[in-house]
Design a protein around this motif. Structure first.
Motif, PDB file in Angstrom:
ATOM      1  N   MET A   1     -61.628-118.012 -48.136  1.00  0.00           N
ATOM      2  CA  MET A   1     -62.722-117.992 -48.642  1.00  0.00           C
ATOM      3  C   MET A   1     -62.133-117.168 -48.657  1.00  0.00           C
ATOM      4  SD  MET A   1     -66.447-117.932 -47.840  1.00  0.00           S
ATOM      5  CE  MET A   1     -66.515-116.148 -46.519  1.00  0.00           C
TER       6      MET A   1
ATOM      7  N   ASP B   1     -53.708-116.789 -48.761  1.00  0.00           N
ATOM      8  CA  ASP B   1     -54.808-117.597 -47.813  1.00  0.00           C
ATOM      9  C   ASP B   1     -54.695-117.004 -46.794  1.00  0.00           C
ATOM     10  OD1 ASP B   1     -55.322-119.617 -49.082  1.00  0.00           O
ATOM     11  OD2 ASP B   1     -53.849-121.398 -47.477  1.00  0.00           O
ATOM     12  N   ALA B   2     -53.358-115.706 -45.672  1.00  0.00           N
ATOM     13  CA  ALA B   2     -53.957-114.825 -45.410  1.00  0.00           C
ATOM     14  C   ALA B   2     -54.974-113.308 -45.786  1.00  0.00           C
ATOM     15  CB  ALA B   2     -52.706-114.383 -45.011  1.00  0.00           C
TER      16      ALA B   2
ATOM     17  N   ALA C   1     -57.038-113.796 -48.079  1.00  0.00           N
ATOM     18  CA  ALA C   1     -57.899-114.082 -48.319  1.00  0.00           C
ATOM     19  C   ALA C   1     -58.821-114.079 -46.859  1.00  0.00           C
ATOM     20  CB  ALA C   1     -58.388-115.539 -48.697  1.00  0.00           C
ATOM     21  N   GLU C   2     -58.599-114.649 -45.908  1.00  0.00           N
ATOM     22  CA  GLU C   2     -59.113-114.518 -44.751  1.00  0.00           C
ATOM     23  C   GLU C   2     -59.144-113.312 -44.352  1.00  0.00           C
ATOM     24  OE1 GLU C   2     -58.212-116.196 -40.671  1.00  0.00           O
ATOM     25  OE2 GLU C   2     -56.529-117.273 -41.575  1.00  0.00           O
ATOM     26  N   GLN C   3     -58.192-112.218 -44.227  1.00  0.00           N
ATOM     27  CA  GLN C   3     -57.732-110.297 -43.696  1.00  0.00           C
ATOM     28  C   GLN C   3     -59.650-109.562 -44.574  1.00  0.00           C
ATOM     29  OE1 GLN C   3     -55.765-108.632 -41.607  1.00  0.00           O
ATOM     30  NE2 GLN C   3     -57.848-108.277 -41.618  1.00  0.00           N
ATOM     31  N   THR C   4     -59.302-110.235 -45.865  1.00  0.00           N
ATOM     32  CA  THR C   4     -60.544-109.371 -46.334  1.00  0.00           C
ATOM     33  C   THR C   4     -61.959-109.376 -46.406  1.00  0.00           C
ATOM     34  OG1 THR C   4     -59.112-110.409 -48.506  1.00  0.00           O
ATOM     35  CG2 THR C   4     -58.275-108.406 -48.256  1.00  0.00           C
ATOM     36  N   THR C   5     -61.462-111.567 -45.779  1.00  0.00           N
ATOM     37  CA  THR C   5     -63.596-111.243 -45.810  1.00  0.00           C
ATOM     38  C   THR C   5     -63.577-111.271 -44.172  1.00  0.00           C
ATOM     39  OG1 THR C   5     -62.819-113.682 -46.759  1.00  0.00           O
ATOM     40  CG2 THR C   5     -64.974-113.737 -45.325  1.00  0.00           C
ATOM     41  N   GLU C   6     -62.626-111.491 -43.241  1.00  0.00           N
ATOM     42  CA  GLU C   6     -63.070-110.785 -41.958  1.00  0.00           C
ATOM     43  C   GLU C   6     -63.299-108.679 -42.093  1.00  0.00           C
ATOM     44  OE1 GLU C   6     -63.878-109.909 -38.284  1.00  0.00           O
ATOM     45  OE2 GLU C   6     -63.476-112.167 -38.962  1.00  0.00           O
TER      46      GLU C   6
ATOM     47  N   ARG D   1     -67.134-108.964 -42.787  1.00  0.00           N
ATOM     48  CA  ARG D   1     -68.280-109.085 -41.797  1.00  0.00           C
ATOM     49  C   ARG D   1     -67.743-108.436 -41.147  1.00  0.00           C
ATOM     50  NH1 ARG D   1     -65.267-114.658 -41.180  1.00  0.00           N
ATOM     51  NH2 ARG D   1     -66.040-116.101 -42.250  1.00  0.00           N
TER      52      ARG D   1
ATOM     53  N   GLY E   1     -68.888-119.509 -42.826  1.00  0.00           N
ATOM     54  CA  GLY E   1     -67.619-119.895 -42.178  1.00  0.00           C
ATOM     55  C   GLY E   1     -66.445-120.278 -43.837  1.00  0.00           C
TER      56      GLY E   1
END
Length: 261
Positions: A1, A240-241, A243-248, A251, A261
């Motif tokens: 995401m 994907d990595a 995207a996951e990192q920047t979303t975390e 948060r 999620g």
């Protein structure tokens, strides 16, 4: 995401989506964008951005007065800022900051407003979203003066690594927009390669600054995908990595945001 960490949903050119914000957000969601931070730039649009955060579960908002939206004698008041920031839909303060590129003659007014926003951020504990252009030394000086305990972000970053490094030392995050894809942005790409993975955000700043291959067209939140794909290739990581990192990272920086999620 993905998260579009900085967009102006109340100002979008929606002609590509039949004039429908619902359709524009749906198009972004279909491309993996799961959350949007709609940015306040003036007292006039505070009601609009809060209404959008109320209307959509995946939209949060910020409140502030952009340095280019200031009018002498009508500066934002601390009581007004704190009252707006008390709204649970408002997860950040800004955008605020300094822009001497367009209005160098308004430096004193901009500095006074920036100090006021930083004071409000210190009181409410919400992160501050900083716009800075042609004002490196003064921006950093005021951030050091404020010594905020919470992190903030330099959005749509266009400065050099020296400024990025100084901001990182102050606990700030760096957010990159479609500018990083522009042909003449090699210096910015060097910054993009060096920002620590846990301090990086992506944004569109839509409706402005559409990334390649959409440059010259109105920017849309769905195009944050192009920014993230470009950065993933530039940094040598899987999309994907990133995207996951920047979303975390989003948060962590904006803990009050309603990010799914």
């Amino acid at each position: 995401m993905l998260v579009d960490s900085h967009c102006h949903l109340d100002r979008l050119d929606l002609s590509a989506h039949g004039g429908s914000l619902d359709a524009a957000l749906a198009a972004a969601r279909q491309r993996g964008v799961g959350h949007f931070l709609c940015i306040g730039v003036s007292a006039d649009n505070a009601t609009a951005v809060k209404a959008l955060a109320e209307r959509y579960a995946d939209v949060d908002c910020s409140i502030g007065v952009h340095p280019l939206d200031l009018e002498p004698g009508a500066e934002p008041a601390l009581d007004w800022l704190l009252g707006e920031l008390d709204d649970p839909r408002v997860v950040a303060i800004g955008e605020t900051g300094l822009d001497y590129h367009y209005e160098p003659e308004a430096a004193a007014l901009q500095q006074a407003s920036f100090r006021l926003h930083l004071q409000a951020a210190a009181v409410c504990g919400k992160p501050v979203i900083v716009h800075t252009r042609a004002a490196r030394a003064d921006t950093l000086a005021l951030l050091r003066e404020a010594a905020l305990p919470q992190a903030g972000v330099l959005h749509c970053f266009t400065e050099d690594w020296e400024m990025a490094s100084s901001a990182l030392d102050l606990g700030f995050y760096i957010s990159l927009s479609g500018i990083v894809t522009f042909r003449n942005a090699e210096a910015l790409r060097e910054v993009a390669r060096r920002v620590p993975a846990d301090r990086l955000l992506v944004e569109t700043d839509s409706p402005y600054l559409a990334p390649i291959p959409h440059r010259g067209k109105p920017n849309l939140p769905e195009y944050v995908r192009e920014v993230a794909e470009f950065l993933a290739e530039l940094r040598g990581v899987h999309f994907d990595a990133l995207a996951e990192q920047t979303t975390e990272n989003f948060r962590r920086l904006f803990p009050l945001a309603r990010v799914g999620g």
